[in-house]
Scaffold this motif. Structure first.
Motif, PDB file in Angstrom:
ATOM      1  N   GLY A  14     -24.603 -23.880 -14.039  1.00 31.59           N
ATOM      2  CA  GLY A  14     -25.465 -22.704 -14.088  1.00 31.59           C
ATOM      3  C   GLY A  14     -25.320 -21.845 -12.846  1.00 31.59           C
ATOM      4  O   GLY A  14     -25.312 -20.613 -12.925  1.00 31.59           O
ATOM      5  N   LYS A  15     -25.185 -22.497 -11.687  1.00 35.05           N
ATOM      6  CA  LYS A  15     -24.985 -21.750 -10.443  1.00 35.05           C
ATOM      7  C   LYS A  15     -23.658 -21.000 -10.465  1.00 35.05           C
ATOM      8  O   LYS A  15     -23.573 -19.841 -10.037  1.00 35.05           O
ATOM      9  CB  LYS A  15     -25.022 -22.697  -9.245  1.00 35.05           C
ATOM     10  CG  LYS A  15     -26.396 -23.223  -8.931  1.00 35.05           C
ATOM     11  CD  LYS A  15     -26.344 -24.169  -7.749  1.00 35.05           C
ATOM     12  CE  LYS A  15     -27.717 -24.736  -7.457  1.00 35.05           C
ATOM     13  NZ  LYS A  15     -27.681 -25.680  -6.338  1.00 35.05           N
ATOM     14  N   ARG A  68     -42.170 -17.709 -14.988  1.00 32.24           N
ATOM     15  CA  ARG A  68     -41.628 -16.398 -14.605  1.00 32.24           C
ATOM     16  C   ARG A  68     -40.477 -16.567 -13.612  1.00 32.24           C
ATOM     17  O   ARG A  68     -39.445 -15.893 -13.712  1.00 32.24           O
ATOM     18  CB  ARG A  68     -42.722 -15.531 -13.999  1.00 32.24           C
ATOM     19  CG  ARG A  68     -42.265 -14.134 -13.675  1.00 32.24           C
ATOM     20  CD  ARG A  68     -43.441 -13.236 -13.313  1.00 32.24           C
ATOM     21  NE  ARG A  68     -43.024 -11.870 -13.250  1.00 32.24           N
ATOM     22  CZ  ARG A  68     -42.644 -11.250 -12.133  1.00 32.24           C
ATOM     23  NH1 ARG A  68     -42.651 -11.915 -10.988  1.00 32.24           N
ATOM     24  NH2 ARG A  68     -42.266  -9.990 -12.153  1.00 32.24           N
ATOM     25  N   ALA A  69     -40.636 -17.479 -12.658  1.00 29.78           N
ATOM     26  CA  ALA A  69     -39.581 -17.709 -11.663  1.00 29.78           C
ATOM     27  C   ALA A  69     -38.312 -18.272 -12.318  1.00 29.78           C
ATOM     28  O   ALA A  69     -37.194 -17.863 -11.990  1.00 29.78           O
ATOM     29  CB  ALA A  69     -40.080 -18.653 -10.580  1.00 29.78           C
ATOM     30  N   GLU A  70     -38.480 -19.218 -13.242  1.00 35.68           N
ATOM     31  CA  GLU A  70     -37.327 -19.787 -13.945  1.00 35.68           C
ATOM     32  C   GLU A  70     -36.671 -18.749 -14.838  1.00 35.68           C
ATOM     33  O   GLU A  70     -35.445 -18.715 -14.976  1.00 35.68           O
ATOM     34  CB  GLU A  70     -37.753 -20.993 -14.773  1.00 35.68           C
ATOM     35  CG  GLU A  70     -38.166 -22.180 -13.954  1.00 35.68           C
ATOM     36  CD  GLU A  70     -38.838 -23.261 -14.777  1.00 35.68           C
ATOM     37  OE1 GLU A  70     -39.044 -24.342 -14.229  1.00 35.68           O
ATOM     38  OE2 GLU A  70     -39.174 -23.012 -15.954  1.00 35.68           O
ATOM     39  N   ASN A  71     -37.471 -17.904 -15.435  1.00 42.22           N
ATOM     40  CA  ASN A  71     -36.942 -16.855 -16.293  1.00 42.22           C
ATOM     41  C   ASN A  71     -36.087 -15.882 -15.487  1.00 42.22           C
ATOM     42  O   ASN A  71     -35.016 -15.468 -15.935  1.00 42.22           O
ATOM     43  CB  ASN A  71     -38.100 -16.118 -16.978  1.00 42.22           C
ATOM     44  CG  ASN A  71     -37.658 -15.346 -18.181  1.00 42.22           C
ATOM     45  OD1 ASN A  71     -36.566 -15.551 -18.694  1.00 42.22           O
ATOM     46  ND2 ASN A  71     -38.493 -14.451 -18.631  1.00 42.22           N
ATOM     47  N   GLU A 123     -27.677 -22.251 -17.354  1.00 42.75           N
ATOM     48  CA  GLU A 123     -28.142 -23.609 -17.632  1.00 42.75           C
ATOM     49  C   GLU A 123     -29.034 -24.145 -16.512  1.00 42.75           C
ATOM     50  O   GLU A 123     -28.713 -24.027 -15.339  1.00 42.75           O
ATOM     51  CB  GLU A 123     -26.918 -24.513 -17.800  1.00 42.75           C
ATOM     52  CG  GLU A 123     -27.240 -25.932 -18.100  1.00 42.75           C
ATOM     53  CD  GLU A 123     -25.985 -26.763 -18.212  1.00 42.75           C
ATOM     54  OE1 GLU A 123     -26.115 -27.911 -18.645  1.00 42.75           O
ATOM     55  OE2 GLU A 123     -24.900 -26.291 -17.867  1.00 42.75           O
ATOM     56  N   ILE A 124     -30.169 -24.737 -16.911  1.00 42.25           N
ATOM     57  CA  ILE A 124     -31.045 -25.391 -15.937  1.00 42.25           C
ATOM     58  C   ILE A 124     -31.170 -26.860 -16.289  1.00 42.25           C
ATOM     59  O   ILE A 124     -30.999 -27.249 -17.441  1.00 42.25           O
ATOM     60  CB  ILE A 124     -32.447 -24.746 -15.867  1.00 42.25           C
ATOM     61  CG1 ILE A 124     -33.155 -24.831 -17.206  1.00 42.25           C
ATOM     62  CG2 ILE A 124     -32.384 -23.343 -15.368  1.00 42.25           C
ATOM     63  CD1 ILE A 124     -34.608 -24.388 -17.147  1.00 42.25           C
ATOM     64  N   ARG A 179     -35.829 -28.570 -13.513  1.00 41.08           N
ATOM     65  CA  ARG A 179     -36.023 -27.151 -13.844  1.00 41.08           C
ATOM     66  C   ARG A 179     -35.368 -26.238 -12.804  1.00 41.08           C
ATOM     67  O   ARG A 179     -35.829 -25.160 -12.520  1.00 41.08           O
ATOM     68  CB  ARG A 179     -37.503 -26.809 -13.996  1.00 41.08           C
ATOM     69  CG  ARG A 179     -38.261 -27.697 -14.957  1.00 41.08           C
ATOM     70  CD  ARG A 179     -37.779 -27.567 -16.354  1.00 41.08           C
ATOM     71  NE  ARG A 179     -38.340 -26.359 -16.966  1.00 41.08           N
ATOM     72  CZ  ARG A 179     -38.102 -26.002 -18.207  1.00 41.08           C
ATOM     73  NH1 ARG A 179     -37.345 -26.737 -18.954  1.00 41.08           N
ATOM     74  NH2 ARG A 179     -38.621 -24.910 -18.689  1.00 41.08           N
ATOM     75  N   LYS A 180     -34.260 -26.704 -12.234  1.00 38.95           N
ATOM     76  CA  LYS A 180     -33.463 -25.908 -11.299  1.00 38.95           C
ATOM     77  C   LYS A 180     -32.082 -25.714 -11.908  1.00 38.95           C
ATOM     78  O   LYS A 180     -31.684 -26.420 -12.826  1.00 38.95           O
ATOM     79  CB  LYS A 180     -33.350 -26.614  -9.959  1.00 38.95           C
ATOM     80  CG  LYS A 180     -34.677 -26.937  -9.340  1.00 38.95           C
ATOM     81  CD  LYS A 180     -34.673 -26.611  -7.902  1.00 38.95           C
ATOM     82  CE  LYS A 180     -35.998 -27.048  -7.336  1.00 38.95           C
ATOM     83  NZ  LYS A 180     -36.682 -26.018  -6.676  1.00 38.95           N
TER      84      LYS A 180
END
Length: 96
Positions: free
Chosen positions: A66-67, A42-45, A54-55, A60-61
């Motif tokens: 992506g940032k 849920r947090a990654e979503n 992009e992670i 998984r960050k």
């Protein structure tokens, strides 16, 4: 990872390794193996806005790309709401 982005931006270079109809997610899944088969938490979503940004498959960050994409997305929406707010303010002050 460089190979994926190079092929994405150079689709017309005659490289038949990646098909045009193949999505970026499918390319990443093929190159990374089983890491992307793991569903997003849920947090990654929430962090990736439903997988839009992009992670890194290992940590998984968010990656630096992506940032950057996430910041652009948030700034574009902020600019939109500020412009809309200024238009509404102008309408209220000068037309009423």
């Amino acid at each position: 990872m460089k190979k994926i982005w190079k092929n994405i931006f150079n689709r017309n270079s005659g490289n038949d390794e990646l098909e045009d109809s193949e999505s970026v997610f499918e390319q990443l899944k093929r190159y990374s193996g089983d890491d992307l088969k793991k569903p997003l938490t849920r947090a990654e979503n929430r962090l990736t806005h439903k997988g839009k940004f992009e992670i890194n498959p290992q940590t998984r960050k968010l990656t630096p790309a992506g940032k950057t994409d996430r910041l652009k997305y948030r700034l574009n929406w902020t600019i939109f709401w500020l412009i809309l707010g200024s238009i509404v303010t102008w309408l209220i002050l000068f037309l009423l």
